[in-house]
Enzyme design. Structure first.
Site, PDB file in Angstrom:
ATOM      1  CB  SER A  28      26.355  54.273  22.928  1.00 33.43           C
ATOM      2  OG  SER A  28      27.506  54.761  23.350  1.00 33.43           O
TER       3      SER A  28
ATOM      4  CB  SER B  29      29.279  50.235  23.541  1.00 30.47           C
ATOM      5  OG  SER B  29      27.927  50.333  23.006  1.00 30.47           O
TER       6      SER B  29
ATOM      7  CG  ASP C 272      26.133  48.748  25.522  1.00 32.35           C
ATOM      8  OD1 ASP C 272      26.098  49.597  24.698  1.00 32.35           O
ATOM      9  OD2 ASP C 272      26.696  47.751  25.717  1.00 32.35           O
TER      10      ASP C 272
END
Length: 373
Positions: free
Chosen positions: A249, A287, A289
């Site tokens: 992330s 991830s 984001d």
């Protein structure tokens, strides 16, 4: 901040940074860290909390215009639903590890109740975001406590910022190298006025082969040349799943003193994606984001308070940059985001972790690749 940063090393060109090349170049913004680097029996602790006060401690009760954007939602940012609804951010912003969101959230409330008169009179929805540091940190040990969040908020200051393995970024990995906390800024001229755009990010994303610096795909070469990871830590348990390098992330906070509407803040947050893309990432499924942008202009507007019987209705008044003049601000977000990622990588050092270890970016080799060597 005496060490060399990405710009000093020739990894970044263009743009005009503010005096500290940091989010704190936006007047009023303060940042604080609590960093935990400890050995507790068999547990390696490498984690912490980062705190951002949009108007500093003195203005913690005054909301700012804000907007949020999720490039990939495999993560958490508390309070983001209310920001999307109201366009207003009225609390500090904290960043920590994935399993410590609750502790940081409680700490933020405790701090608000103590530091902000009247905070207990209505609801509090602190913004707490996270990235996963389970490779280098004993994340399941729950070592971050509410008092660590309070400490980060109490320690928030303006001026130059430490980068790398500090605060919530202590145990993070970026593009297969040591990641963490990073920042950058840009000055923007609009007519007779000059504004500042600042970016702060917690970088824990990207696969090594993706890494791109100044448009040069250095990652594949670095991957081929990469030595074994630093020794001295246990290997993952047999049969356990190893997270891919792109997992982890990235949280990005954008601040500006340019007067913006909430929708314009959201548009600024969306441009973070382009700055990250310049460094090579395609945005991993694993991830989270998530990006938040806020404007410190128009103080006194966008407050949401319980109405009292008999009170006059006073209309908010907001000034804003015309939509057709937003492009220089968008460019500033893209440039500062890219530079902040590279500042993270330049600050990274070889690190022994809880279950894995990681090397710092080989800066000299990157410089050779940029020079065609």
């Amino acid at each position: 901040m005496s060490r060399a940063r990405a710009r000093d090393l020739g990894l970044v060109r263009g743009g005009i940074p503010g005096p500290h090349n940091a989010i704190t170049d936006v007047s009023g913004v303060e940042v604080g860290y609590t960093t935990l680097i400890e050995q507790r029996d068999s547990a390696v602790v490498r984690t912490g909390v980062t705190a951002i006060l949009p108007r500093g401690r003195a203005g913690a009760a005054s909301p700012v215009a804000a907007g949020v954007h999720s490039l990939n939602g495999n993560g958490e940012m508390t309070g983001s639903v209310w920001i999307a609804e109201s366009g207003s951010l009225g609390t500090p912003v904290l960043i920590t590890n994935t399993h410590s969101v609750g502790a940081a959230h409680e700490g933020a409330i405790r701090w608000m109740l103590e530091a902000v008169p009247g905070a207990a009179d209505q609801w509090l929805l602190p913004v707490v975001a996270e990235t996963w540091d389970g490779r280098l940190n004993d994340i399941n040990g729950l070592h971050v406590r509410p008092e660590h969040a309070v400490g980060a908020l109490d320690g928030a200051r303006s001026g130059p910022l430490d980068e790398g393995a500090v605060g919530g970024g202590t145990g993070m990995i970026c593009y297969g190298f040591k990641g963490g906390s990073g920042t950058a800024s840009r000055r923007v001229a609009l007519g007779d006025a000059e504004y500042t755009v600042g970016v702060f990010l917690q970088a824990n994303f990207g696969e090594m082969t993706e890494l791109t610096v100044r448009g040069v795909p250095v990652g594949p070469v670095l991957k081929d040349e990469a030595p074994a990871e630093p020794g001295g830590v246990a290997s993952p348990a047999a049969g356990s799943a190893t997270p891919p390098q792109g997992a982890g992330s990235v949280i990005v906070i954008v601040a500006t003193d340019a007067p913006l509407l909430p929708g314009q803040c959201t548009a600024m947050a969306r441009r973070v994606s382009l700055g990250l893309a310049r460094t090579g990432t395609a945005g991993s499924h694993f991830s989270g984001d998530i990006f938040l942008a806020f404007s410190t202009a128009n103080e006194g507007a966008l407050a949401s308070r319980f109405p009292a019987d008999g009170d006059d209705v006073v209309l908010d008044a907001l000034r804003a940059v015309p939509w057709g003049r937003m492009d220089p601000l968008y460019t500033a977000v893209v440039e500062a985001t890219e530079e902040a990622v590279l500042n993270v990588l330049v600050a990274g050092e070889d690190t022994l972790g809880h279950r894995h270890s990681v090397r710092g970016l080989p800066v000299a080799r990157v410089q050779e690749l940029l020079n065609g060597e």
